[in-house]
Design an enzyme around this catalytic site. Structure first.
Site, PDB file in Angstrom:
ATOM      1  N   ASN A  78       0.853  -1.188   0.000  1.00 41.55           N
ATOM      2  CA  ASN A  78       0.000   0.000   0.000  1.00 41.55           C
ATOM      3  C   ASN A  78       0.887   1.235   0.000  1.00 41.55           C
ATOM      4  O   ASN A  78       1.812   1.332   0.812  1.00 41.55           O
ATOM      5  CB  ASN A  78      -0.932   0.030   1.212  1.00 41.55           C
ATOM      6  CG  ASN A  78      -1.873   1.225   1.149  1.00 41.55           C
ATOM      7  OD1 ASN A  78      -1.460   2.368   1.291  1.00 41.55           O
ATOM      8  ND2 ASN A  78      -3.148   0.959   0.922  1.00 41.55           N
TER       9      ASN A  78
ATOM     10  N   SER B  48     -11.254  -4.534   2.603  1.00 43.08           N
ATOM     11  CA  SER B  48     -10.041  -3.769   2.315  1.00 43.08           C
ATOM     12  C   SER B  48      -9.240  -3.511   3.594  1.00 43.08           C
ATOM     13  O   SER B  48      -8.016  -3.641   3.610  1.00 43.08           O
ATOM     14  CB  SER B  48     -10.412  -2.442   1.656  1.00 43.08           C
ATOM     15  OG  SER B  48      -9.246  -1.751   1.285  1.00 43.08           O
TER      16      SER B  48
ATOM     17  N   THR C  48      -5.134  -0.409  -2.894  1.00 43.36           N
ATOM     18  CA  THR C  48      -5.624   0.915  -2.519  1.00 43.36           C
ATOM     19  C   THR C  48      -6.853   0.725  -1.653  1.00 43.36           C
ATOM     20  O   THR C  48      -7.716  -0.113  -1.934  1.00 43.36           O
ATOM     21  CB  THR C  48      -5.876   1.828  -3.740  1.00 43.36           C
ATOM     22  OG1 THR C  48      -6.260   3.121  -3.252  1.00 43.36           O
ATOM     23  CG2 THR C  48      -6.934   1.279  -4.691  1.00 43.36           C
ATOM     24  N   GLU C  49      -6.895   1.462  -0.550  1.00 39.26           N
ATOM     25  CA  GLU C  49      -7.823   1.104   0.531  1.00 39.26           C
ATOM     26  C   GLU C  49      -9.292   1.341   0.167  1.00 39.26           C
ATOM     27  O   GLU C  49     -10.174   0.852   0.860  1.00 39.26           O
ATOM     28  CB  GLU C  49      -7.436   1.810   1.835  1.00 39.26           C
ATOM     29  CG  GLU C  49      -7.330   3.314   1.770  1.00 39.26           C
ATOM     30  CD  GLU C  49      -5.916   3.791   1.459  1.00 39.26           C
ATOM     31  OE1 GLU C  49      -5.181   3.092   0.741  1.00 39.26           O
ATOM     32  OE2 GLU C  49      -5.566   4.887   1.937  1.00 39.26           O
ATOM     33  N   ASN C  50      -9.558   2.048  -0.928  1.00 41.26           N
ATOM     34  CA  ASN C  50     -10.961   2.184  -1.325  1.00 41.26           C
ATOM     35  C   ASN C  50     -11.480   0.943  -2.043  1.00 41.26           C
ATOM     36  O   ASN C  50     -12.663   0.894  -2.394  1.00 41.26           O
ATOM     37  CB  ASN C  50     -11.175   3.436  -2.184  1.00 41.26           C
ATOM     38  CG  ASN C  50     -10.303   3.468  -3.418  1.00 41.26           C
ATOM     39  OD1 ASN C  50      -9.098   3.265  -3.333  1.00 41.26           O
ATOM     40  ND2 ASN C  50     -10.902   3.698  -4.571  1.00 41.26           N
TER      41      ASN C  50
END
Lengths: 223, 240
Positions: A25, A90, A48-50
């Site tokens: 990340n 996520s 990607t955390e979304n």
């Protein structure tokens, strides 16, 4: 004026330590540059955390699909083998220790591994996003940063004075002058720019620099 | 069983003053623009609903969607992780004047609180925010030698979400990163309404591909060719 690495060169140096097959990340902004400097013989899968694993380069202007964005809300593309998932999955990847490395920006890093990177104080509208989640769970949390602020103040300090993002979470720091590990509450110098003496570096660092064996030259290509 | 709703106006008709409303989306990706604008249109006609608590990752961008909801004075409280955007002025002004209260929640904690709310788990422990300002006043406990912060579930009266396909049973699929919070919000609201870009017949969504099972969804309304918040903002759009 001390010679220093550009942001691209700091990102390049951090990329050299990402192993083949790593799940990674990258924080919003400057850390996103790391993806562009992965050694060609290694493949990392970027998270990607979304809610995307396995994204690639940003699309050309005009080719954006705004349902396909990263955490910085920039348009991205997918690589073969990509996956979508919801936010709880996520952040399970994040907190559950499934990421190999997170590379983040910093306002301050303390020798204890404490990180301040989300707030410069009480002024303005507070916004945290995923910063406090990302510092937990990745097997390695590295910071890339200028060694000093634009006013010349040390960003590597004994104790953070800005609001903390996480406690004891950072394990490695790549700066515009040096590569430093955080070991048992100490900064341990691993590499420094060859043109910079140890005393020069120490004078621009807000906590004691330790050594453990040889300090290598920090050499990076022109970028 | 038929959860189809004919119009957007009908889809948002039951939301009263003071309600808590989860709204799907991460920035413009997944934002149910037509449902939000239908809520605004109802307010402009009837003066209701107002004093809403809105739960979303962000706090609006530009002058459409959640930003337009705030601009109309319909929102009393925001629960979000990142109330900044390319153009956050609408929220910023109301926050700084004290018109809107803000509960700032780390993004992963926000997701897990919503998940817990939908899963019947009243509280949980997370490493996130330990030792920071956002953990102040919250119980801390050690597990296997490491400290964790107690967080509570988050539920809402309504969820407004955007999905790609939906069927009359409320089964949903999503489009790319537009999924984000929506499957979680669908589980955590007393009443969930989804706008779907394609309303299909029962059986047309492969059961293997269903992301949100219909049990979590109370109504589906078709919005073919939905507007995309980022594109609206790049065009300088306002609502109304």
């Amino acid at each position: 004026m001390t010679e220093k690495l550009s942001n691209a060169q700091i990102a390049w140096r951090a990329a050299q330590d990402i192993k083949d097959g790593a799940y990674v990340n990258l924080g919003i902004g400057f850390p996103e540059m790391v993806a562009g400097y992965m050694p060609e013989d290694r493949e990392a899968v970027f998270h990607t955390e979304n809610g995307v694993l396995g994204f690639g380069r940003n699309p050309a202007p005009g080719d954006e699909d705004w349902d396909l964005i990263n955490a910085g809300k920039k348009a991205i593309t997918l690589r073969p083998g990509a996956a979508f998932f919801h936010h709880a999955d996520s952040f399970a990847m994040v907190r559950g220790g499934h990421l190999d490395v997170a590379i983040l920006g910093a306002y301050q890093v303390a020798q204890t591994g404490d990180l301040a990177n989300w707030s410069t104080g009480p002024k303005g509208v507070p916004a945290v996003g995923g910063a406090m989640d990302l510092v937990h769970g990745a097997k390695r949390v590295a910071v890339i940063t200028d060694h000093v602020t634009k006013h010349g103040e040390p960003k590597l300090v004994e104790a953070c004075t800005l609001p903390l993002t996480g406690v004891g979470c950072v394990t490695k720091v790549y700066t515009s002058f040096a590569v430093i590990d955080i070991v048992d509450g100490h900064f341990v110098l691993r590499e420094k720019l060859p043109g910079l003496s140890f005393d020069d570096l120490q004078s621009q660092t807000g906590a004691t620099l330790h050594t453990d064996g040889d300090v290598a030259d920090l050499t990076v290509p022109e970028l | 069983m038929d959860k189809r709703i004919a119009t957007l106006a009908e889809a948002v008709s039951g939301i009263p003053d003071g309600a808590s409303v989860m709204i799907g989306g991460f920035g413009g990706s997944g934002a149910p623009i037509e449902l939000i604008h239908a809520l605004i249109d109802r307010f402009l006609e009837t003066g209701s609903p107002k004093a809403l608590t809105v739960i979303n990752n962000n706090a609006g961008n530009g002058h459409v969607g959640i930003a337009a909801l705030i601009e109309q004075g319909m929102v009393a409280r925001m629960v979000c992780s990142f109330p900044r955007s390319a153009d956050p002025r609408v929220f910023t002004e109301r926050y700084q004047s004290g018109e809107i209260e803000l509960e700032l929640v780390p993004q992963g904690t926000l997701a897990e609180r919503i998940r817990a709310g939908g899963a019947g788990i009243p509280a949980f422990y997370t490493p996130t925010s330990y030792g920071t300002d956002l953990a102040k006043g919250k119980p801390v406990e050690e597990f296997d030698g490491r400290p964790y912060v107690q967080e509570r579930w988050l539920k809402a009266d309504f969820a407004l979400i955007k999905a790609e396909k939906g069927d009359p049973y409320g089964n949903l699929t999503y489009r790319m990163a537009a999924r984000n919070f929506s499957p979680l919000m669908a589980t955590a609201a007393a009443r969930t309404v989804a706008q779907v870009s394609h309303l299909v017949a029962a059986g047309d969504i492969d059961p293997e591909a269903v992301v949100t099972p219909g049990i979590f969804v109370d109504g589906v309304v078709e919005v073919a060719d939905p507007q995309q918040e980022e594109e609206l903002n790049r065009a300088g759009a306002h609502h109304p």
